[in-house]
Design a protein around this motif. Structure first.
Motif, mmCIF file in Angstrom:
data_model
loop_
_atom_site.group_PDB
_atom_site.id
_atom_site.type_symbol
_atom_site.label_atom_id
_atom_site.label_comp_id
_atom_site.label_asym_id
_atom_site.label_seq_id
_atom_site.Cartn_x
_atom_site.Cartn_y
_atom_site.Cartn_z
ATOM 1 N N HIS A 66 0.809 -1.226 0.000
ATOM 2 C CA HIS A 66 0.000 0.000 0.000
ATOM 3 C C HIS A 66 0.843 1.277 0.000
ATOM 4 C CE1 HIS A 66 -3.328 -2.701 0.652
ATOM 5 N NE2 HIS A 66 -2.705 -3.201 1.703
ATOM 6 N N GLY A 67 2.090 1.174 -0.459
ATOM 7 C CA GLY A 67 2.932 2.353 -0.523
ATOM 8 C C GLY A 67 3.287 2.873 0.860
ATOM 9 N N ILE A 68 3.881 4.075 0.901
ATOM 10 C CA ILE A 68 4.287 4.649 2.182
ATOM 11 C C ILE A 68 3.590 5.977 2.471
ATOM 12 C CG2 ILE A 68 6.513 3.486 2.223
ATOM 13 C CD1 ILE A 68 7.788 6.095 1.241
ATOM 14 N N GLY A 69 2.636 6.338 1.634
ATOM 15 C CA GLY A 69 1.837 7.525 1.928
ATOM 16 C C GLY A 69 2.426 8.834 1.459
ATOM 17 N N LYS A 70 3.479 8.765 0.657
ATOM 18 C CA LYS A 70 4.029 9.994 0.102
ATOM 19 C C LYS A 70 4.682 9.682 -1.240
ATOM 20 C CE LYS A 70 8.822 10.203 1.726
ATOM 21 N NZ LYS A 70 9.842 11.065 2.336
ATOM 22 N N SER A 71 4.764 10.694 -2.071
ATOM 23 C CA SER A 71 5.403 10.525 -3.368
ATOM 24 C C SER A 71 6.906 10.693 -3.201
ATOM 25 C CB SER A 71 4.869 11.557 -4.367
ATOM 26 O OG SER A 71 5.521 11.442 -5.608
ATOM 27 N N GLN A 72 7.660 9.686 -3.578
ATOM 28 C CA GLN A 72 9.110 9.757 -3.443
ATOM 29 C C GLN A 72 9.727 10.480 -4.639
ATOM 30 O OE1 GLN A 72 11.058 6.384 -1.218
ATOM 31 N NE2 GLN A 72 9.577 5.211 -2.366
ATOM 32 N N ARG A 73 10.709 11.300 -4.344
ATOM 33 C CA ARG A 73 11.441 11.989 -5.405
ATOM 34 C C ARG A 73 12.569 11.079 -5.876
ATOM 35 N NH1 ARG A 73 10.958 17.078 -6.675
ATOM 36 N NH2 ARG A 73 13.183 17.299 -7.116
ATOM 37 N N VAL A 74 12.592 10.821 -7.178
ATOM 38 C CA VAL A 74 13.531 9.864 -7.753
ATOM 39 C C VAL A 74 14.402 10.543 -8.803
ATOM 40 C CG1 VAL A 74 13.770 7.686 -8.994
ATOM 41 C CG2 VAL A 74 11.871 7.992 -7.389
ATOM 42 N N VAL A 75 15.728 10.355 -8.685
ATOM 43 C CA VAL A 75 16.648 10.856 -9.711
ATOM 44 C C VAL A 75 17.273 9.669 -10.428
ATOM 45 C CG1 VAL A 75 17.120 12.955 -8.414
ATOM 46 C CG2 VAL A 75 18.662 11.007 -8.185
ATOM 47 N N VAL A 76 17.579 9.858 -11.692
ATOM 48 C CA VAL A 76 18.107 8.765 -12.515
ATOM 49 C C VAL A 76 19.316 9.230 -13.316
ATOM 50 C CG1 VAL A 76 17.609 7.147 -14.378
ATOM 51 C CG2 VAL A 76 15.823 7.712 -12.720
ATOM 52 N N PHE A 77 20.371 8.413 -13.279
ATOM 53 C CA PHE A 77 21.527 8.631 -14.139
ATOM 54 C C PHE A 77 21.369 7.720 -15.352
ATOM 55 C CE2 PHE A 77 23.232 10.252 -10.185
ATOM 56 C CZ PHE A 77 24.051 11.295 -10.596
ATOM 57 N N ALA A 78 21.115 8.315 -16.495
ATOM 58 C CA ALA A 78 20.930 7.531 -17.718
ATOM 59 C C ALA A 78 21.087 8.438 -18.924
ATOM 60 C CB ALA A 78 19.543 6.874 -17.726
ATOM 61 N N LYS A 79 21.253 7.827 -20.073
ATOM 62 C CA LYS A 79 21.363 8.598 -21.312
ATOM 63 C C LYS A 79 20.606 7.889 -22.427
ATOM 64 C CE LYS A 79 25.928 6.514 -22.132
ATOM 65 N NZ LYS A 79 27.375 6.792 -22.288
ATOM 66 N N GLY A 80 20.349 8.617 -23.484
ATOM 67 C CA GLY A 80 19.685 8.035 -24.646
ATOM 68 C C GLY A 80 18.284 7.539 -24.360
ATOM 69 N N GLU A 81 17.974 6.362 -24.889
ATOM 70 C CA GLU A 81 16.636 5.800 -24.743
ATOM 71 C C GLU A 81 16.278 5.513 -23.294
ATOM 72 O OE1 GLU A 81 16.291 2.383 -27.196
ATOM 73 O OE2 GLU A 81 16.405 3.497 -29.092
ATOM 74 N N LEU A 82 17.248 5.112 -22.490
ATOM 75 C CA LEU A 82 16.963 4.836 -21.081
ATOM 76 C C LEU A 82 16.595 6.117 -20.338
ATOM 77 C CD1 LEU A 82 19.610 2.150 -20.014
ATOM 78 C CD2 LEU A 82 17.225 1.833 -20.682
ATOM 79 N N ALA A 83 17.235 7.204 -20.699
ATOM 80 C CA ALA A 83 16.899 8.491 -20.086
ATOM 81 C C ALA A 83 15.471 8.887 -20.447
ATOM 82 C CB ALA A 83 17.878 9.564 -20.543
#
Length: 225
Positions: A66-83
């Protein structure tokens, strides 16, 4: 002697050192939900491991029901199609050298950091910044992956990471005080089951020593192991 607040005195009356069945422990914890804000609920476990032994470390992640009751901020290191895929999946920030520079300069306003394998040359330099905060991507926790979009969606849905500390304790956020008791119980039980399933083969004797629940501004409530 300083006078104790009415809230403190009322909590002291219902607090207990007795280990309760999970459903009862949650009911007891909810009696402390008298603040004006929605308190975060955490589970804390003391494990019978030796943290100095590499084969007894307990680290991983779980998507809570049931999640944790808040929206987590997510950062991603990626390039190209994965980005592009990470961006479409809802990542808050996607970058490469620019993101690394921003983090090195002190920006840490995020809850999870994910990296594509080919970006670890960039991310590796951030170990001293991200490591102590439990934010360093790693294959073991599933945050170094080709499936960045999938993992972004998992974190947005309530995935939490955990790892034992130097005292052999593991803890994690499992919801909010406003959660329905059944949903909170299912979240906690899912976390407990996940930890139990990870018992290292080299651990002898009792694996789970103690379990406790607490909220942001509450005493802890012991749970029967």
């Amino acid at each position: 002697m300083a006078k104790k607040s009415k809230r403190y005195e009322s909590m002291a009356k219902v607090s207990t050192r007795e280990a309760l069945p999970l459903a009862e422990a949650i009911a007891r914890l909810k009696e402390f939900g008298t603040t004006k804000f929605d308190q975060t609920v955490e589970v804390h476990m003391r494990l019978g491991i030796d943290p100095k032994q590499a084969d007894q470390l307990v680290r991983g992640s779980i998507v809570l029901p049931h999640g944790i009751g808040k929206s987590q901020r997510v950062v991603v290191f990626a390039k190209g199609e994965l980005a592009d895929a990470a961006q479409e999946a809802g990542a808050d920030v996607v970058g490469q050298e620019d993101l690394a520079k921003r983090i090195q300069e002190g920006w840490l306003d995020f809850d999870a950091c994910i990296a594509a394998p080919d970006m670890m040359g960039v991310v590796g330099r951030l170990g001293k910044v991200l490591g102590p905060r439990g934010l360093m991507p790693s294959p073991r926790s599933g945050t170094v992956t080709q499936e960045v979009a999938k993992v972004v969606r998992e974190y947005k849905a309530g995935k939490v990471e955990f790892r034992n500390d130097s005292g052999g304790n593991v803890h994690a956020v499992v919801g909010r005080m406003s959660f329905d008791p059944i949903k909170l119980q299912e979240n906690v039980q899912a976390f407990l089951d996940r930890i139990v399933s990870m018992k290292p083969n080299s651990v002898k004797g009792s694996f789970v020593r103690t379990i406790a629940l607490c909220a942001t501004m509450s005493p802890s409530v012991r749970v029967a192991a």
